[in-house]
Write an enzyme that holds these catalytic residues in place. Sequence first.
Site, PDB file in Angstrom:
ATOM      1  CE1 TYR A 102      85.162  71.839  -4.789  1.00  0.00           C
ATOM      2  CE2 TYR A 102      87.155  73.055  -5.328  1.00  0.00           C
ATOM      3  CZ  TYR A 102      86.354  72.404  -4.404  1.00  0.00           C
ATOM      4  OH  TYR A 102      86.763  72.329  -3.099  1.00  0.00           O
ATOM      5  CG  ASP A 145      89.971  70.091   1.991  1.00  0.00           C
ATOM      6  OD1 ASP A 145      91.189  70.178   2.250  1.00  0.00           O
ATOM      7  OD2 ASP A 145      89.365  70.952   1.347  1.00  0.00           O
TER       8      ASP A 145
END
Length: 122
Positions: A14, A38
């Site tokens: 990631y 998020d």
Amino acid sequence: MPTQEHMKAVLQAYIDGFNAGDPAAVSGLFADDAVIEDPVGQPQIQGRAAIDEFYVNAIGSGAKLSLDAPIRGSHGTSAAMAFTVDVPAMGLRIRAIDVMTFGEDGKVTRMEAFWGPDDMEQ
């Protein structure tokens, strides 16, 4: 159940994919029906198209990620990382902790990003 090594490798992938400017590499780590929150407390992003768009925009901002500590595993199906997001174009720095939960196939099914107003600086 995904192994500790697999989960940690996905979190490193990631970071690496994000910093390489490769949104497809990052969104490809997620299951098609994954959920992203998020930051935690904001509306969730869900599904392949929304996740793809989220990472195109996030990476397109010029943000770069740097780990603040080693990636951590668990005795379950989640792993976490503490990192800093630098967005030079906006003069912004965010300190965050992401917790990713994995499905049986090793794909991320849920990502929760923990950061709040006090974790941002201009």
